[in-house]
Design an enzyme around this catalytic site. Structure first.
Site, PDB file in Angstrom:
ATOM      1  N   CYS A   1       0.750  -1.131   0.023  1.00 40.44           N
ATOM      2  CA  CYS A   1      -0.136  -0.028   0.037  1.00 40.44           C
ATOM      3  C   CYS A   1       0.753   1.284  -0.063  1.00 40.44           C
ATOM      4  CB  CYS A   1      -0.637   0.021   1.235  1.00 40.44           C
ATOM      5  SG  CYS A   1      -0.407  -1.477   2.393  1.00 40.44           S
TER       6      CYS A   1
ATOM      7  N   ASN B   1       3.659  -0.550   5.085  1.00 41.12           N
ATOM      8  CA  ASN B   1       3.703  -0.673   3.629  1.00 41.12           C
ATOM      9  C   ASN B   1       4.732  -1.743   3.443  1.00 41.12           C
ATOM     10  OD1 ASN B   1       4.034  -0.709   0.923  1.00 41.12           O
ATOM     11  ND2 ASN B   1       4.604   1.018   0.654  1.00 41.12           N
ATOM     12  N   GLY B   2       4.324  -2.970   3.102  1.00 38.85           N
ATOM     13  CA  GLY B   2       5.008  -4.024   2.954  1.00 38.85           C
ATOM     14  C   GLY B   2       4.466  -5.284   3.233  1.00 38.85           C
TER      15      GLY B   2
ATOM     16  N   MET C   1      15.904 -28.478 -17.664  1.00 38.96           N
ATOM     17  CA  MET C   1      14.473 -29.102 -18.608  1.00 38.96           C
ATOM     18  C   MET C   1      13.600 -29.586 -17.361  1.00 38.96           C
ATOM     19  SD  MET C   1      15.043 -28.913 -21.687  1.00 38.96           S
ATOM     20  CE  MET C   1      13.607 -29.570 -22.337  1.00 38.96           C
TER      21      MET C   1
ATOM     22  N   GLU D   1      13.359 -13.961 -21.911  1.00 36.18           N
ATOM     23  CA  GLU D   1      14.252 -12.791 -21.355  1.00 36.18           C
ATOM     24  C   GLU D   1      15.575 -12.572 -22.094  1.00 36.18           C
ATOM     25  OE1 GLU D   1      15.622 -12.970 -17.328  1.00 36.18           O
ATOM     26  OE2 GLU D   1      15.821 -10.928 -17.313  1.00 36.18           O
TER      27      GLU D   1
ATOM     28  N   LYS E   1      12.664 -22.556 -11.189  1.00 35.18           N
ATOM     29  CA  LYS E   1      13.403 -21.832 -10.091  1.00 35.18           C
ATOM     30  C   LYS E   1      12.295 -20.581  -9.573  1.00 35.18           C
ATOM     31  CE  LYS E   1      16.510 -19.998 -13.494  1.00 35.18           C
ATOM     32  NZ  LYS E   1      17.915 -19.541 -13.249  1.00 35.18           N
TER      33      LYS E   1
END
Lengths: 1558, 487
Positions: A19, A254-255, A500, A915, A987
């Protein structure tokens, strides 16, 4: 105000929130109504940090905490005839009460009763006036409580306000406990937001701008306060809950507290061991301190309150709960270290990203977590006001009035004492607390470090009755444990990698006997909190563990604190164990250890386990009561006749028992087990309560591996311990937990395949969604292993079981991918034979004998009578729902990558860049038959590919991952879908690394980095530490390319549905739920095997939660993870997926044969390698991939025809058509129960269960619309334009939409510098200048917030203070955190200080700034950073490329720099010497190899940049540096990454060679 | 695990053969085992695949990557342990197995397979040399008695397995020497018989009793090619004397070619030629059939055909021609469509290299005799379409032939054996029993089991070993209620 009941896979326990938080306070304590109004104003300006649910009128809650407005209450109560006592002599309780009349009266009665019982005086009640006309969502209205205030005066025994506060506290707790025990249906609606003599809390399930409107008190001019603490909530779910709004009684947060489960347990565990000199007997009335099912913030508040009431000052308590990273902080003042170390044994950290603002009404302050993962900016005005908020610009305060602009730094605290009328800074505050008691002396006396104890003579392994081999077998060792786990760790000190993914069965389905560890899956952080990088940010990590009793939490008057035993890491050697056994001798009986033998006679059979556990618990309890304070749970006595209870089961049972008895903190718990051998085992043991583990059999095995060489054996053991330590840090960090202390007992796991009754009894509080085996079967499995071990089995006579988990073995565990499955799939797609495909599909689908997956045991029921196949939706439509997985060019070869793209474009499906960027040449459609090499260049292709007219090489999904490699504006605008990868199945919670030798010229080009320089993907996105950050990134990307869908990729784990709901509220258009088992590329084996859960669970939970929240209609859902056949697709659809991702199967079609060698670059079929020789062997063709997807779709059609479903859409979400196989014979699988997976959410029929509408991204409100209009001449005709506009913090992502337009038209090259020059006045919102294209200049006069210049793509950003701002720029902050994250090109000049992680993952931008926070230039791979002032710690962590120049005025920079990958060098005087000479900048003239950054001499480059900084920003600091350049130059330090130097040298040598050849 | 880049650094190295002119002079083996160094390099080529297709291609599921790696690292002793854990007789398979594992090797997708067989060969030779192959007598005896009928590879494998778990095993063999087709079918130049002898010695030390020249069941109406039996034990007797009986008698009835002239002298089944030859080499009587100076026609293109070719050449035949009814297969298979399975392709054996004319798609119409002796044969070429042959008109030829050998395979076991036990036969005349699930390898007759060629029909030695091992486990389970023997 309760959440919906737990149903299906939805569990309210998975709620998260994050928040915006802020406060304003008057330093001298002047109370005004103005402060209240300003607080409300802050709230409104933080509006965008919150979220709204399905109904725009339904927020997640907001509130304001102020001082008690005495005049208001006094006059109002006087109207009732109540005369309030003087200020400080009465308290006000703000109470939410049930609407139901009788229940309400009962609650009121209980409160009054409690007040009277505590000897205080009930003065009266007041109805809190609210605005009934305010528009409110019906669901919110329905839950609206009756809100009343109770006034309680002090009794005769109470003299001071502090004492009254304590009494009010006790009254509140007593009343709450009493009302809870009434167990009324409506009593859950009762809640007390505050009850204090100093503060009062107005909050509710309100929108930010409604708080002031709803509570009429707040509008009243008599409502005065010297402080306003406000909070706007963004919860991942949307269920109306009034009481979970912040602020709480002391804090607004916040967190996220990642360790809350453990913290909660430890608080319970302390109940018996805690005594308070202040609270005395009252303490007993407070328990249970934390109610189950509260949010993390609420629990935190409860604990903080206890500490404060127990006598700690607010600051002291905060330091105990959120300590700085002291463990490896070499620069910390020793006294302060001692303070932290002393308190570390008293309370484990409440760990996680947190900006916590706190107040007790007299002091107000804030602190930040140790890693600085939440933003908090503050300013001080010349009229003694302090404004602090999650971002800058929340109040319009003229620059002239500001005397200081700063931010909270990691682990730092700042406090305003309104009674003293001053700000107390972190240093003073902590120094005084650290000096208050002789912590250092105490520690040296009482802190016994196990490492420092002398080794006893008997430090060798104790004799065992059974051979090593037999014991290994009894504990389930396989050959693979040696080959893949122990040997690599012994040799390298690191856990081995694999690739894999995982295609072997879940433990509960496996025909093999598995250790109980395998039933637990590691949880990981995604979206709601960030994982940590345990390598690059090791300074926040700690493995320190305290073994033994914990001191009294509330022992504030301690003069003679008790002893404690510290170990630096939790893996104990033989010597350590010998010391522990004789610990009494070392400590003069201060410590006494007792052993709990967990073996029992085999003859008792599995039935014996329950009673044995019970007596074990009793024994443990007895031992503690008799004074033993170290319990050693041991299975060392295992032999042919005695079987060991699985150590995990025994440990957790004992731990839970002691927690329940409130005895746990009176003893340490150490496990001595033969079973622990890999990281995961240690993690689970710790997670369920072990403070240290002695893996004796693993150590013996290592000794055997050393073949009698004592030195080697020692080395192996050391490496192993180091490897496990690293692994543990990785496991902890993936959940965002940084200390072992808070990981211990935190239960960061979910169970798959364990019966709920077993969990409830022995692993209380752990999630287990599909039931499974019970305690007897767990024992049976252990006994089976034991019997095999000591049997005459000839195969096991001389060797271990083959295993077959990591690689296929005929006698090993099953795998989905069998030799035949691969052969049939390849043959069918190459030949186009559907019949052969069906043979393949049968191997995968038929799991009647080989149990592999949860879905393998599903049956599908027809929806109606079968329909003719012709009537079913055609294949060509179905394949549009298919996508290939995110595999970067880098993880797979160019050939494999382009083949997939061509194939997916041919069928109208989607391929994914992964990526790693994408070659812009691939964005152009193919007009005529062409060879691939003609497009991307022959040098970049090893096996050519014929392309047809109409083909496209463009991946329509562009991935944005934490490394942001190749993420330019041009890349983004060429996407149909932009996928934010929050986690990946192989992962989750971890980053990645592409070693330098794999970064070829082409890959370097695509990723905007230097060939040969290693590239690191951080574990978190550094612009996503919580849900509102994700919303911000979605907003940024949507602005850049409004035509693209924004997708968020999540990995299945318990609670993912709730996260998905948050993602939908964060305005994502698309969400991917990935199974745990997918994944190419390298990944640590334990992550492949033990993190995440099957997609069946995650997908079902997502569908259920989204429907329950009425959010499903807004978002499309894709599922992926080992999806291989049409049956998988149909099951995915029935569980709620619109779309399907495939990765491994298309790779197999391209030639992959599951070598699992991706991480070694030796793929012999050219799929997952960059080796040119091997890439030549690539044999895949787009046609094969097309065939595959058509086959899958055809299988889907056939199934649909059988089921009687014509339209694919009609399958989606029909989990009611699923059933579990009947007659499952397998003894383990029998216990599974899928009813929660098949649950249909209980909502009205009109609530959509499929995707029906588009998200409203609010782009119409963007400032960029105006900018685009004004910049039209430039956009359309390339003409130069400049203009001025005002800007505010609510204007977020300024410049991105504009840049998108330019990039779409002009590509990455853009327009000439400064074609568009925009000056903006004010405080810009987050992501200012994100993805700014070349040719655009944004000049911000004022200040910026977080993420300035994110993904900068060639543009220029200048931020300078407003002319009225009179302060010194190098000591004032001007931009927020994570500036220039993932910038690829461009320039940025900041006349002031930046926050944490400045220029993180910069790969090409040039920037000048006057100071930075911690982790500056982290993961940087290119570009130039000039810092003209102070830096924070951990500068240059993971920096592999680019150069930074730091103005090191006081010569202390080196201590704050992470030297792992960089060297520090002076900036040499080259420029002056050679200025004017003909050879100029050519270094060859100096006879040296040119390793110059950007081909320029350092001095020339640096001076030029400082000059530009002076020109653009008018910086006084730049001017003064330039004024005495010669002296200034010497103070600059050049930060040069080793790898970058090597790469530059190589390139220079190459160039030299070419020159010589020419 | 191996050397990650070994397959890129080292070439496949085949085992060296002695020169043709030299090896034709004798019946000894002529294949040189790899040197330690070469074996290590060949082991390094193994990629330790995530899915070792070789293991799956191998009927006994040898854990090939593991012992490849051990050889690479010079750990020979461990290598033989791993090898022996799946294969009782790598000395046999290391010599005569056609190595389906190599067809399945991942390197065979696009380069040359790992020389798996040569490594296996090296391991077992080293093991014998080093004295690592020793008897493994059981620690305790069960007191159960098992009769095994037939001493071929299936019977021997089963016998060894059962003896090692403590059963009293008796192997019955109708010939005078042990080993079945291993001994009498396969020429010494492929596998010298001392390999069998030392295994027999090992097994005797492990407690196996061998009884030769004993015919079980009833003497068949037409005596087998190799029947030295002097004693007959009835099925009933055997069943009453033993707690379990395993039939592993092979598939001995050869396929005939009933065309005109079949009765002529000089037209023989392959084994009528090979068995006496093996006896002769072993020191028994001279082979009554000689190929010396003759035009030899071998009908049948398989391994037995090759053995006939090799033996004929050693006799000094004037010419050797081998017929194959199927068309000539491609030299190189279509690997993307065949790998990892056994491909049909032109295979040239060492015997072919020694001199042989090969004819494909050829069918024999008639044997032409002179004085009752074959002198020539008439052939016709075949054209194959959709798996069906048709004769090519006008393609008839007459070829000189003094000796014709039928090597067209075996159709089924000797019927009298199965019938004497009352064992059900499958459609092909083999003993009927399954290989998977409960009651596998058991026949319809209680306590009578069947394994090897007698059950599956003619096949490879390695399949026989597999079945022998698997059946042993079933027999053990039958006797003891459970079994620790691996499948």
């Amino acid at each position: 105000m309760d959440l919906p009941l737990e149903q299906g896979l939805y569990d309210p326990a998975n709620e998260h929130d994050a928040c915006g938080v802020g406060f304003i306070a008057h330093i001298k304590g002047n109370r005004t109504h103005e402060i209240v109004l300003q607080g409300l104003e802050i709230l409104k300006n933080l509006d965008h940090r919150g979220a709204v649910g399905a109904d725009p009128l339904q927020g997640d809650g907001a509130g304001i905490l102020i001082q008690i407005p005495d005049t208001l209450f006094r006059e109002e109560m006087a109207k009732q005839g109540v005369k309030l006592p003087p200020v400080g002599d009465y308290g006000v309780g703000m109470v939410f009460l049930p609407k139901e009349h009788a229940s309400r009266l009962a609650c009121e009665e209980e409160i009054e009763r409690a007040a009277r019982a505590e000897g205080q005086v009930v003065l009266g009640w007041r109805d809190v006036p609210t605005d009934p006309t305010m528009p409110m969502s019906p669901t919110v209205k329905a839950k609206e409580p009756v809100i009343r205030q109770i006034f309680i005066g002090r009794g005769p025994d109470v003299m001071v306000t502090d004492a009254l506060e304590r009494k009010l506290y006790v009254i509140r707790r007593r009343a709450a406990n009493a009302i809870g025990s009434l167990k009324l249906k409506h009593s859950k609606e009762f809640y007390t937001p505050s009850m204090s003599a100093r503060t009062i809390n107005y909050k509710g399930l309100l929108l930010a701008d409604q708080v002031g409107q709803y509570y009429l008190d707040l509008q009243d001019p008599r409502c005065v306060s010297a402080l306003s603490l406000v909070h706007q909530r963004f919860s991942t779910n949307t269920f109306p809950t009034w009481h979970l709004a912040h602020p709480f009684r002391y804090i607004a947060h916040n967190g996220e507290i990642n360790t809350v489960r453990g913290n909660y347990n430890w608080m319970r565990a302390r109940e018996k061991g805690t005594h308070s000199p202040l609270l005395g007997d009252d303490l007993q009335k407070l328990w249970p301190l934390i109610y189950p099912g509260q949010s993390d913030s609420a629990s935190f508040d409860n604990a903080l309150e206890l500490l404060v009431m127990g006598g700690y000052s607010l600051a002291h308590a905060m330091m105990m709960m959120i300590p700085e990273a002291w463990e490896s902080h070499t620069l910390m003042d020793p006294k302060r270290r001692a303070f932290y170390e002393y308190h570390a044994a008293m309370m484990e950290p409440w760990d996680g990203p947190a900006a916590v603002a706190f107040t007790d009404g007299r002091q107000i302050g804030a602190t930040l977590d140790r890693n600085g993962l939440r933003p908090a900016r503050y300013l001080v005005t010349d009229d003694d006001c302090v404004v602090m908020a999650s971002e800058s610009g929340v109040l319009p305060i003229p620059d002239e009035k500001i005397v200081k602009k700063w931010r909270l730094q990691p682990g730092k605290m700042f406090l305003i004492d309104m009674e003293q009328g001053r700000i107390i800074d972190d240093k003073e505050l902590k120094e005084s607390l650290a000096a208050a008691k002789p912590y250092q002396d105490w520690l040296s006396r009482i802190n016994i470090k196990l490492d420092n104890c002398a080794e006893p003579a008997s430090a060798t392994a104790p004799e065992c009755a059974a051979s090593v081999l037999d014991r290994q077998q009894a504990f389930g060792y396989t050959q693979e444990d040696i080959k893949f786990i122990l040997e690599p760790m012994a040799k390298s000190g690191e856990e081995a990698n694999g690739s894999m993914g995982n295609d072997s069965p879940l433990a509960v389905l496996s025909a093999k006997n598995k250790p109980i560890y395998n039933y637990f899956r590691q949880l990981f952080a995604q979206v709601t909190n960030p994982p940590i990088d345990p390598i690059r940010e090791q300074l926040v990590m700690s493995l320190v563990s305290f073994v033994g009793p914990r001191p009294n939490l509330l022992g504030i008057n301690e003069i003679n604190p008790p002893y404690r035993l510290e170990v630096t890491q939790p893996v104990l050697t033989f010597a350590d164990m010998a010391k522990l056994r004789e610990i009494a001798r070392y400590t003069e009986n201060k410590f006494r250890s007792a052993e709990l033998d967990i073996c029992y006679p085999l003859a008792w059979g599995k039935e014996g386990v329950e009673a044995c556990l019970a007596s074990l618990c009793a024994e443990a309890e007895n031992a503690v009561l008799n004074g033993s304070n170290i319990l050693i749970v041991s299975d060392r006595k295992v032999d042919a006749l005695n079987v060991a209870i699985p150590a995990l089961l025994a440990t957790s049972a004992v731990h839970q028992h002691l927690v329940t008895k409130g005895l746990r903190t009176r003893t340490g718990l150490v496990v001595e087990t033969g079973s622990a051998r890999e990281t995961h085992h240690f993690a689970v043991l710790a997670g369920f309560g072990a403070e240290a583990v002695h893996p004796y059999l693993a150590l013996e095995t290592l000794t055997e591996l050393a073949k009698g060489d004592v030195e080697t054996a020692d080395k192996y053991v050391k490496h192993f311990i180091k490897g496990v330590g690293k692994g543990l840090m990785k496991v902890m960090s993936k959940m965002g937990i940084s200390t072992f202390m808070s990981y211990t007992g935190a239960q960061i796991f979910e169970a798959i395949g364990l019966q709920k009754s077993l969990i409830d009894k022995y692993f209380t509080g752990t999630s287990s969604q599909v039931e499974g085996i019970g305690v007897f079967e767990v024992m049976e499995e252990a006994i089976r292993l034991h019997q095999q071990a000591f049997s005459a089995d000839p195969v096991l006579a001389n060797m271990l079981d083959a295993g077959g988990d990591y690689a296929y073995r005929v006698r090993g565990d099953e795998h989905m991918w069998t030799p035949d499955a691969i052969a049939k799939l390849q043959h069918s797609t190459r030949s186009g034979k559907y019949d052969t495909y069906k043979e393949y599909a049968k191997i995968i689908n038929d799991q009647s004998k080989r149990h592999m997956t949860l879905r393998g045991l599903f049956d599908i029921k027809p929806a109606g009578s079968p329909v003719p196949l012709e009537e079913v939706e055609p294949v060509t439509e179905i394949v549009k729902r298919f996508a290939t997985g995110a595999m970067s060019l880098g993880s797979i070869s160019t050939e494999a990558h382009t083949t997939l793209a061509v194939a997916m474009n041919r069928i109208g499906g989607r391929s994914n860049t992964g990526e790693g960027g994408e070659d812009p040449k691939r964005f152009i459609p193919i007009a005529k038959p062409t060879m691939l090499s003609e497009i991307v260049g022959a040098s970049r292709i090893e096996r050519d590919l014929q392309l047809q007219a109409g083909d496209s090489l463009r991946s329509s999904i562009k991935q944005v991952a934490s490394g942001r490699f190749g993420v330019t504006t041009e890349y983004l605008v060429n996407a149909d879908q932009i996928q934010i990868k929050m986690a990946q199945g192989a992962k989750p919670g971890e980053g990645g690394q592409l070693p330098g030798h794999k970064v070829s010229e082409y890959i370097g080009f695509l990723r905007h980095s230097v060939p040969g320089v290693g590239l690191i993907s951080p574990p978190p996105h550094h612009d996503i530490y919580s849900i509102e950050d994700l919303a911000q990134l979605i907003h940024d990307l949507k602005n850049t390319n409004p035509a693209a869908d924004i997708s968020v990729k999540l990995v299945s784990e318990v609670g993912v549905g709730t996260v998905a709901a948050g993602v939908a509220k964060a305005k994502a258009d698309h969400v991917v739920i990935a199974g745990h088992d997918g994944g190419t590329g390298a990944s640590p084996l334990s992550s492949i095997k033990y993190a995440g859960s099957p997609w069946e669970l995650g997908l079902a939970e997502t569908q259920q939660t989204l429907v329950l929240n009425r959010l499903r209609s807004r978002i499309r859902v894709q599922v992926d993870g080992q999806i291989k056949t049409g049956r998988d697709v149909v099951i995915g659809a029935l569980l709620g997926a619109d779309e399907f991702g495939f990765a491994t199967a298309p790779l197999v079609v391209e030639g992959c044969i599951m070598m699992r060698k991706c991480h070694l670059n030796t793929c012999p079929v050219g799929v997952a390698t960059q080796d040119p020789t091997l890439r030549k062997r690539f044999s895949g063709q787009p046609e094969y991939v097309v065939n595959y997807f058509f086959f899958v779709a055809e299988e889907v059609r056939e199934l649909m025809a059988q089921l009687g479903v014509r339209k694919f859409e009609d399958l989606i979400g029909r989990a009611d058509l699923l059933d579990m196989h009947t007659g499952i014979e397998h003894w383990k699988a029998r216990g599974l129960d899928y009813s929660r997976i098949f649950h249909l959410p209980n909502v009205p029929a009109d609530v959509p269960r499929i995707h029906t509408e588009t998200q409203d991204h609010n782009l119409g409100k963007a400032l960029d619309n105006q900018l685009i209009e004004l910049a039209k001449p430039a956009l359309e005709r390339g003409e130069k334009v400049s203009f001025v506009v005002p800007v505010r913090n609510i204007n977020r992502t300024v410049g991105a939409m504009l840049s998108g337009k330019f990039a779409a038209k002009y590509g990455h090259a853009g327009l000439p510098d400064d074609t568009v020059h925009i000056k903006l006045n004010g405080t810009a919102g987050q992501s200012f200048g994100a993805f700014l294209s070349r040719g655009l200049t944004l000049e911000l006069v004022g200040e910026g917030n977080d993420y300035v210049g994110k993904g900068l793509s060639g543009g220029r950003i200048v931020v300078r203070p407003a002319p009225g701002f009179k302060c010194d720029t190098p000591s004032n902050i001007i931009i927020g955190n994570t500036v220039l994250y993932g910038a690829t090109e461009g320039e940025a000049y900041f006349a002031g200080v930046g926050g944490e992680r400045f220029a993180v993952r910069n790969s090409g931008a040039t920037t000048v700034v006057e100071g930075v926070g911690d982790h500056g230039c982290e993961y940087m791979t290119g570009g130039t950073v000039v810092v003209l002032g102070m830096t924070g710690r951990n500068f240059a962590a993971g920096m592999s490329g680019g150069v930074a120049y730091v103005f090191d005025e006081d010569g202390t920079f080196e201590s704050r720099c992470n030297m792992a990958q960089v060297a520090l060098e002076p900036v040499e005087e080259e420029f002056a010497a050679r200025q004017g000479s003909e050879s100029g900048d050519e270094l060859e003239a100096h006879g040296r190899v040119d390793v110059r950054h950007l081909g320029m001499a350092d001095e020339a480059l640096l001076k030029m940049l400082v000059e530009r900084h002076a020109t653009y920003t008018g910086s006084e600091r730049a001017k003064s540096i330039l004024a005495d350049w010669a002296a200034s130059r010497r103070k600059f330090v050049k930060v040069m990454p080793h790898e970058y130097r090597r790469a530059l040298a190589e390139m220079a040598a190459q160039k030299q060679k070419e020159l010589e050849a020419a | 695990m191996g050397k990650p880049t070994g397959f890129l650094e080292f070439q496949r190295l085949s085992e060296a053969y002695a020169p043709v002119e030299e090896r034709l002079k004798h019946y000894k083996e002529f294949v040189a085992t790899l040197s330690d160094d070469d074996a290590s390099k060949q082991g390094a080529r193994c990629m330790d695949c995530g899915i070792p297709f070789c293991t799956n291609g191998c009927p006994v599921n040898n854990v090939i990557p593991d012992w490849n790696d051990l050889v690479f690292r010079g750990k020979w002793k461990e290598a033989i342990e791993v090898l022996h854990s799946t294969n009782n007789f790598p000395d046999f398979t290391g010599r005569i197995c056609p190595a389906p594992c190599e067809a399945a090797c991942t390197l065979n997708i696009n380069i040359d397979a790992v020389g798996i067989k040569s490594i296996e060969h090296a391991i077992i030779d080293k093991a014998w040399e080093s004295g690592w192959v020793v008897p493994q007598p059981p620690k305790t005896k069960t007191g159960k008695k098992v009769a095994i009928v037939g001493s071929g590879p299936a019977g021997l494998a089963a016998a060894q397995q059962l003896a090692r778990v403590g059963h009293d095993v008796t192997v019955f063999e109708k010939s005078s020497r042990l080993g079945g087709l291993l001994r009498y079918g396969i020429p010494d130049f492929k596998m010298e018989k001392s390999h069998i002898d030392r295994r027999i010695a090992q097994m005797e030390a492990e407690g196996v009793t061998f009884r030769t020249k004993v015919c079980v069941g009833a003497k068949p109406a037409t005596t087998g090619i190799n029947d030295d039996a002097v004693e007959v034990i009835s099925a009933e007797q055997l069943k009453s004397d033993f707690d379990a009986v395993l039939l592993a008698a092979g598939s001995e009835v050869p396929r005939d070619l009933p065309v005109p002239g079949r009765q002529l002298e000089g037209v023989h089944f392959a084994l009528e030629f090979l068995v006496p030859q093996n006896k002769e080499v072993a020191g028994d009587n001279k082979n009554p059939i000689s190929a010396a100076g003759k035009h030899v026609i071998v009908i049948g293109g398989g391994d037995t055909g090759s053995d006939c070719v090799g033996t004929s050449n050693r006799h000094g035949a004037a010419s050797v021609t081998q017929f194959e009814v199927m068309p000539e297969p491609p030299k190189e298979e279509n690997r993307p469509m065949t790998w990892p399975y056994w491909p049909i392709k032109l295979r040239t054996s060492s015997s072919h290299e020694e001199g042989c004319q090969r004819e494909f798609a050829v069918s024999t119409k008639e044997f032409i005799g002179e004085h009752g002796k074959v002198k020539a044969l008439r052939t016709v070429e075949l054209e194959w379409k959709d798996g069906k042959p048709s004769e090519v008109p006008g393609s008839e030829r007459v070829l000189p032939a003094d000796l014709v050998l039928f090597a067209m395979g075996f159709t089924n076991p000797v019927a009298s054996l199965l019938e004497s036990f009352g064992v059900d036969k499958d459609g092909r005349g083999n003993a009927k029993a399954t290989t998977d699930g409960d009651g596998c390898y058991a026949t319809n007759v209680t306590k009578v089991f069947a394994a090897g060629d007698v059950r599956r029909g003619q096949s490879l030695v390695v399949w026989a070993i597999r079945e022998g091992r698997q059946a042993a486990r079933e027999v053990d389970t039958f006797l003891m209620g459970s079994s620790a023997l691996p499948r």
